[in-house]
Scaffold this motif. Sequence first.
Motif, PDB file in Angstrom:
ATOM      1  N   CYS A 166       0.830  -1.213   0.000  1.00  0.00           N
ATOM      2  CA  CYS A 166       0.000   0.000   0.000  1.00  0.00           C
ATOM      3  C   CYS A 166       0.863   1.261   0.000  1.00  0.00           C
ATOM      4  CB  CYS A 166      -0.930   0.010   1.220  1.00  0.00           C
ATOM      5  SG  CYS A 166      -2.294  -1.174   1.139  1.00  0.00           S
ATOM      6  N   ARG A 167       1.942   1.252   0.784  1.00  0.00           N
ATOM      7  CA  ARG A 167       2.797   2.436   0.869  1.00  0.00           C
ATOM      8  C   ARG A 167       3.522   2.706  -0.442  1.00  0.00           C
ATOM      9  NH1 ARG A 167       6.905   1.635   4.028  1.00  0.00           N
ATOM     10  NH2 ARG A 167       6.393  -0.407   4.884  1.00  0.00           N
ATOM     11  N   HIS A 168       3.897   1.653  -1.149  1.00  0.00           N
ATOM     12  CA  HIS A 168       4.723   1.841  -2.342  1.00  0.00           C
ATOM     13  C   HIS A 168       3.951   1.800  -3.652  1.00  0.00           C
ATOM     14  CE1 HIS A 168       8.581   1.974  -0.310  1.00  0.00           C
ATOM     15  NE2 HIS A 168       8.187   0.976   0.452  1.00  0.00           N
ATOM     16  N   TYR A 169       2.718   1.290  -3.640  1.00  0.00           N
ATOM     17  CA  TYR A 169       1.951   1.210  -4.878  1.00  0.00           C
ATOM     18  C   TYR A 169       0.572   1.854  -4.731  1.00  0.00           C
ATOM     19  CZ  TYR A 169       5.663  -1.610  -6.830  1.00  0.00           C
ATOM     20  OH  TYR A 169       6.885  -2.027  -7.294  1.00  0.00           O
ATOM     21  N   SER A 170      -0.396   1.149  -4.193  1.00  0.00           N
ATOM     22  CA  SER A 170      -1.753   1.696  -4.043  1.00  0.00           C
ATOM     23  C   SER A 170      -2.359   1.187  -2.746  1.00  0.00           C
ATOM     24  CB  SER A 170      -2.665   1.250  -5.198  1.00  0.00           C
ATOM     25  OG  SER A 170      -2.245   1.781  -6.426  1.00  0.00           O
ATOM     26  N   ARG A 210     -10.153   7.733  -1.782  1.00  0.00           N
ATOM     27  CA  ARG A 210     -10.231   8.964  -0.988  1.00  0.00           C
ATOM     28  C   ARG A 210      -9.121   9.037   0.051  1.00  0.00           C
ATOM     29  NH1 ARG A 210     -15.933   8.236  -1.737  1.00  0.00           N
ATOM     30  NH2 ARG A 210     -16.029   6.840   0.057  1.00  0.00           N
ATOM     31  N   SER A 211      -8.676   7.891   0.550  1.00  0.00           N
ATOM     32  CA  SER A 211      -7.629   7.891   1.575  1.00  0.00           C
ATOM     33  C   SER A 211      -6.223   7.923   0.991  1.00  0.00           C
ATOM     34  CB  SER A 211      -7.775   6.645   2.467  1.00  0.00           C
ATOM     35  OG  SER A 211      -7.459   5.460   1.743  1.00  0.00           O
ATOM     36  N   ASP A 212      -6.106   7.815  -0.333  1.00  0.00           N
ATOM     37  CA  ASP A 212      -4.802   7.727  -0.987  1.00  0.00           C
ATOM     38  C   ASP A 212      -4.755   8.761  -2.115  1.00  0.00           C
ATOM     39  OD1 ASP A 212      -2.427   7.053  -2.189  1.00  0.00           O
ATOM     40  OD2 ASP A 212      -3.030   5.015  -2.746  1.00  0.00           O
ATOM     41  N   PRO A 213      -4.029   9.876  -1.954  1.00  0.00           N
ATOM     42  CA  PRO A 213      -4.067  10.961  -2.933  1.00  0.00           C
ATOM     43  C   PRO A 213      -3.337  10.664  -4.238  1.00  0.00           C
ATOM     44  CG  PRO A 213      -2.459  11.444  -1.226  1.00  0.00           C
ATOM     45  CD  PRO A 213      -3.171  10.202  -0.786  1.00  0.00           C
ATOM     46  N   ARG A 214      -2.600   9.574  -4.318  1.00  0.00           N
ATOM     47  CA  ARG A 214      -1.876   9.289  -5.554  1.00  0.00           C
ATOM     48  C   ARG A 214      -2.850   9.049  -6.713  1.00  0.00           C
ATOM     49  NH1 ARG A 214       1.792   4.610  -3.011  1.00  0.00           N
ATOM     50  NH2 ARG A 214      -0.227   4.308  -1.970  1.00  0.00           N
ATOM     51  N   ASP A 215      -2.494   9.567  -7.874  1.00  0.00           N
ATOM     52  CA  ASP A 215      -3.351   9.468  -9.052  1.00  0.00           C
ATOM     53  C   ASP A 215      -2.473   9.154 -10.254  1.00  0.00           C
ATOM     54  OD1 ASP A 215      -5.535   9.564 -10.697  1.00  0.00           O
ATOM     55  OD2 ASP A 215      -5.564  11.740 -10.859  1.00  0.00           O
ATOM     56  N   HIS A 216      -2.036   7.912 -10.326  1.00  0.00           N
ATOM     57  CA  HIS A 216      -1.068   7.494 -11.332  1.00  0.00           C
ATOM     58  C   HIS A 216      -1.687   6.503 -12.313  1.00  0.00           C
ATOM     59  CE1 HIS A 216       2.489   8.320  -8.354  1.00  0.00           C
ATOM     60  NE2 HIS A 216       1.874   9.409  -8.745  1.00  0.00           N
ATOM     61  N   TYR A 217      -1.073   6.414 -13.474  1.00  0.00           N
ATOM     62  CA  TYR A 217      -1.271   5.251 -14.321  1.00  0.00           C
ATOM     63  C   TYR A 217      -0.309   4.178 -13.821  1.00  0.00           C
ATOM     64  CZ  TYR A 217      -4.077   7.360 -18.029  1.00  0.00           C
ATOM     65  OH  TYR A 217      -5.076   7.947 -18.752  1.00  0.00           O
ATOM     66  N   GLN A 218      -0.787   2.952 -13.770  1.00  0.00           N
ATOM     67  CA  GLN A 218       0.086   1.851 -13.387  1.00  0.00           C
ATOM     68  C   GLN A 218       0.130   0.840 -14.528  1.00  0.00           C
ATOM     69  OE1 GLN A 218      -1.437   0.940  -9.300  1.00  0.00           O
ATOM     70  NE2 GLN A 218       0.486   1.887  -8.675  1.00  0.00           N
ATOM     71  N   PHE A 219       1.325   0.620 -15.026  1.00  0.00           N
ATOM     72  CA  PHE A 219       1.555  -0.335 -16.099  1.00  0.00           C
ATOM     73  C   PHE A 219       2.003  -1.656 -15.486  1.00  0.00           C
ATOM     74  CE2 PHE A 219       1.877   3.790 -17.968  1.00  0.00           C
ATOM     75  CZ  PHE A 219       1.408   3.660 -19.265  1.00  0.00           C
ATOM     76  N   LEU A 220       1.447  -2.733 -15.972  1.00  0.00           N
ATOM     77  CA  LEU A 220       1.707  -4.059 -15.417  1.00  0.00           C
ATOM     78  C   LEU A 220       2.225  -4.980 -16.518  1.00  0.00           C
ATOM     79  CD1 LEU A 220       1.320  -6.136 -13.039  1.00  0.00           C
ATOM     80  CD2 LEU A 220      -0.944  -6.555 -13.988  1.00  0.00           C
TER      81      LEU A 220
END
Length: 318
Positions: free
Chosen positions: A32-36, A83-93
């Motif tokens: 959670c800390r490093h990704y989502s 709502r609890s996580d402000p990161r707004d990234h595209y994640q490529f897998l």
Amino acid sequence: KLDAHADSGIQADRAITVRDTDRFDYWHDWICRHYSVTDCRRLSDESFESCASNWRCGPLELGEVELAGHGAIRWTRRPDEIRSDPRDHYQFLLVQHGRVTVAQDDRAAALQPGDLMYYHQGRPFELAAHGDTRSLLVSVPWPAVNERLPGADALTACRLAAGTPYARLASAVLRELLAAAPTGGSAALDRIGASAIDILVAAVEGNLQNVPERDRDDGLLARAKRHMRANLHDPDLHAEAVAAALCISRRTLNRLFVAEGTTPMRWLWQQRLSASYHALSEGRARQVTDAAFAAGFSDLSHFSRAFRRTFGCAPSAL
């Protein structure tokens, strides 16, 4: 036992190895800390082992998540987690081993080794790893992708199949970047990370060229409708705001709804009236004003006239 370490000592807490099922919650917290921030569940009581890493290369972060065990693990990101996580990234897998499934925006993809796909961290998604898997993950800030390819958000969770030129090129770059990432602290590495974004976006663009325009429009229209339904309560919601939220022009938004014989605002008012009708008829709203305001109406006289015209009765009759 748990072994959390940084391979090079340059970036603390950037890699983790877990060999104890009792440490699953600790491992999930690290993810959670490093990704989502997600809700994460083990779908069986099978043994669990994992190695994971996360490194920064200029504007992007990338790492690897390896899971060992016969059971499946499912991550779910809902509005509460967003709502609890402000990161707004595209994640490529990029799947390197095993089978991974991803679902977002009414689309689902089952990925095999060599397959590449992307999803938007700022919207709900579900991801599952089935048994032994190893995946490479890349997080790119949303603006960095959107400025290079406006509209890419319309077709998240679409697979770039292994063996295609675009997937091969992007995969090779990501693997080499991951191999170099633990050294860290290099201006050259930061520049390579920025260049990798161009390659990833080009791969996505090449894949979108193979998608019929009608399918792309359907994806945008579905997103527009979801956004409008989620914001019915906002009396200030208007077409310009919807277009801005989707990163498309007002003209494009109008074109999507014209194909259905309506306009964005006419469709929105129909949804508001329908929501207020159901709230009253099902007893979820005990007062007419409650139903009207919850559906985004601010003028009660206008609401009553439109309600009677549409349903043939006054809202108070319900």
